[in-house]
Scaffold this motif. Structure first.
Motif, PDB file in Angstrom:
ATOM      1  N   ASP A 123       1.963 -14.661  69.010  1.00 37.29           N
ATOM      2  CA  ASP A 123       3.307 -15.023  68.548  1.00 37.29           C
ATOM      3  C   ASP A 123       3.537 -16.532  68.657  1.00 37.29           C
ATOM      4  OD1 ASP A 123       3.919 -12.395  67.980  1.00 37.29           O
ATOM      5  OD2 ASP A 123       5.045 -12.046  69.838  1.00 37.29           O
ATOM      6  N   ALA A 124       3.086 -17.112  69.763  1.00 39.02           N
ATOM      7  CA  ALA A 124       3.273 -18.544  69.967  1.00 39.02           C
ATOM      8  C   ALA A 124       2.445 -19.357  68.976  1.00 39.02           C
ATOM      9  CB  ALA A 124       2.898 -18.922  71.400  1.00 39.02           C
ATOM     10  N   LYS A 192      14.361 -18.449  71.487  1.00 36.50           N
ATOM     11  CA  LYS A 192      14.981 -17.222  71.013  1.00 36.50           C
ATOM     12  C   LYS A 192      13.900 -16.149  70.881  1.00 36.50           C
ATOM     13  CE  LYS A 192      16.621 -19.364  67.437  1.00 36.50           C
ATOM     14  NZ  LYS A 192      17.282 -19.654  66.147  1.00 36.50           N
ATOM     15  N   LYS A 193      14.309 -14.897  70.871  1.00 38.37           N
ATOM     16  CA  LYS A 193      13.361 -13.809  70.751  1.00 38.37           C
ATOM     17  C   LYS A 193      12.598 -13.943  69.439  1.00 38.37           C
ATOM     18  CE  LYS A 193      12.933  -8.773  70.789  1.00 38.37           C
ATOM     19  NZ  LYS A 193      13.648  -7.482  70.853  1.00 38.37           N
ATOM     20  N   PRO A 194      11.256 -13.982  69.479  1.00 32.30           N
ATOM     21  CA  PRO A 194      10.475 -14.158  68.253  1.00 32.30           C
ATOM     22  C   PRO A 194      10.546 -12.933  67.356  1.00 32.30           C
ATOM     23  CG  PRO A 194       9.034 -13.659  70.088  1.00 32.30           C
ATOM     24  CD  PRO A 194      10.408 -13.850  70.662  1.00 32.30           C
ATOM     25  N   GLU A 195      10.419 -13.188  66.076  1.00 26.42           N
ATOM     26  CA  GLU A 195      10.377 -12.081  65.132  1.00 26.42           C
ATOM     27  C   GLU A 195       9.087 -11.293  65.338  1.00 26.42           C
ATOM     28  OE1 GLU A 195      10.868 -13.416  61.171  1.00 26.42           O
ATOM     29  OE2 GLU A 195      12.640 -14.612  61.597  1.00 26.42           O
ATOM     30  N   GLU A 196       9.159 -10.010  65.082  1.00 19.58           N
ATOM     31  CA  GLU A 196       7.991  -9.148  65.283  1.00 19.58           C
ATOM     32  C   GLU A 196       7.037  -9.302  64.100  1.00 19.58           C
ATOM     33  OE1 GLU A 196       7.208  -7.358  67.887  1.00 19.58           O
ATOM     34  OE2 GLU A 196       8.976  -8.063  68.963  1.00 19.58           O
ATOM     35  N   LYS A 197       6.179 -10.304  64.210  1.00 20.95           N
ATOM     36  CA  LYS A 197       5.188 -10.541  63.161  1.00 20.95           C
ATOM     37  C   LYS A 197       3.821 -10.627  63.814  1.00 20.95           C
ATOM     38  CE  LYS A 197       8.264 -13.049  60.014  1.00 20.95           C
ATOM     39  NZ  LYS A 197       8.494 -14.302  59.284  1.00 20.95           N
ATOM     40  N   GLU A 198       2.852 -10.113  63.119  1.00 26.92           N
ATOM     41  CA  GLU A 198       1.498 -10.136  63.641  1.00 26.92           C
ATOM     42  C   GLU A 198       0.749 -11.378  63.151  1.00 26.92           C
ATOM     43  OE1 GLU A 198      -0.346  -8.156  65.709  1.00 26.92           O
ATOM     44  OE2 GLU A 198       1.562  -7.298  66.246  1.00 26.92           O
ATOM     45  N   CYS A 199      -0.047 -11.919  64.039  1.00 30.28           N
ATOM     46  CA  CYS A 199      -0.910 -13.049  63.685  1.00 30.28           C
ATOM     47  C   CYS A 199      -2.293 -12.747  64.245  1.00 30.28           C
ATOM     48  CB  CYS A 199      -0.358 -14.352  64.273  1.00 30.28           C
ATOM     49  SG  CYS A 199      -1.432 -15.769  64.014  1.00 30.28           S
ATOM     50  N   THR A 200      -3.284 -12.736  63.421  1.00 35.47           N
ATOM     51  CA  THR A 200      -4.613 -12.311  63.873  1.00 35.47           C
ATOM     52  C   THR A 200      -5.538 -13.487  64.104  1.00 35.47           C
ATOM     53  OG1 THR A 200      -5.334 -12.085  61.572  1.00 35.47           O
ATOM     54  CG2 THR A 200      -4.437 -10.125  62.669  1.00 35.47           C
ATOM     55  N   THR A 201      -5.018 -14.716  63.916  1.00 41.23           N
ATOM     56  CA  THR A 201      -5.854 -15.899  64.158  1.00 41.23           C
ATOM     57  C   THR A 201      -5.517 -16.505  65.496  1.00 41.23           C
ATOM     58  OG1 THR A 201      -4.221 -17.232  62.962  1.00 41.23           O
ATOM     59  CG2 THR A 201      -6.112 -16.425  61.722  1.00 41.23           C
TER      60      THR A 201
END
Length: 205
Positions: A123-124, A192-201
């Protein structure tokens, strides 16, 4: 872990810009201070935390709270300064024992790579890339950091220890330690609370 602020205060750091060596205790002799110990100057995750903290720098400055960033080494510090990631004074430790004294965790090559696949790290990294933050391979990528919040005169308010490379202490909580929670604006400030998104890198540590 018991934090001995007197022992920590005797540790020495060097200014990134001037090269001057000072003891940590000089930072809190006459003012409140928020000291952030970054894990590596070229780390995207550290640069993200620095950018987030810079959003509350005007509030801290207005209320006589000094914001200071410290790195584990000089290598890469000039690029960090030139990138204008952090709105505070920058130093690096005179000796790695300062990080050890503060109980900051050290990874090995296997565990640091694994940690970059944790959801918090993904997420970061996603957020940092969205902000156009870059990373490099300069310096020690295995050391974690944390933070110290100290009141004028040397009263320790809080000692934060990173458990993973993307672990960042929230801006709202930083302000609360100095009684400035009413200054926090969740609509414009970071953490703020991060959006629920996936990052595979992943980024280099």
């Amino acid at each position: 872990m018991t934090t001995d602020i007197t022992q920590i205060g005797s540790q020495k750091v060097k200014s990134v810009t001037s090269g001057e060596t000072v003891e940590l205790k000089t930072f809190w002799e006459n003012q409140n201070v928020a000291i952030i110990f970054f894990r590596r100057w070229g780390c995207m995750l550290c640069r993200l935390w620095a950018k987030e903290l810079s959003e509350i720098a005007p509030v801290l400055n207005k209320h006589n709270v000094k914001l200071i960033g410290i790195g584990v080494e000089e290598a890469g510090s000039k690029d960090f300064v030139n990138g204008k990631y952090f709105d505070g004074d920058l130093y690096y430790v005179d000796n790695i024992s300062t990080y050890q004294l503060l109980g900051f965790k050290r990874f090995n090559v296997v565990t640091i790579i694994t940690s970059l696949f944790w959801k918090q790290s993904r997420d970061a990294i996603f957020k940092g890339r969205g902000m156009g933050l870059e990373t490099d391979l300069i310096g020690d990528g295995l050391q974690n950091g944390g933070a110290l919040f100290v009141k004028n005169g040397g009263k320790l308010l809080f000692h934060f220890v990173q458990m993973g490379p993307a672990d960042r202490y929230p801006n709202q909580d930083v302000l609360e330690h100095f009684g400035l929670e009413n200054e926090y604006n969740p609509e414009t400030m970071a953490n703020k609370k991060p959006e629920e998104k996936e990052c595979t890198t992943e980024a280099q540590p």
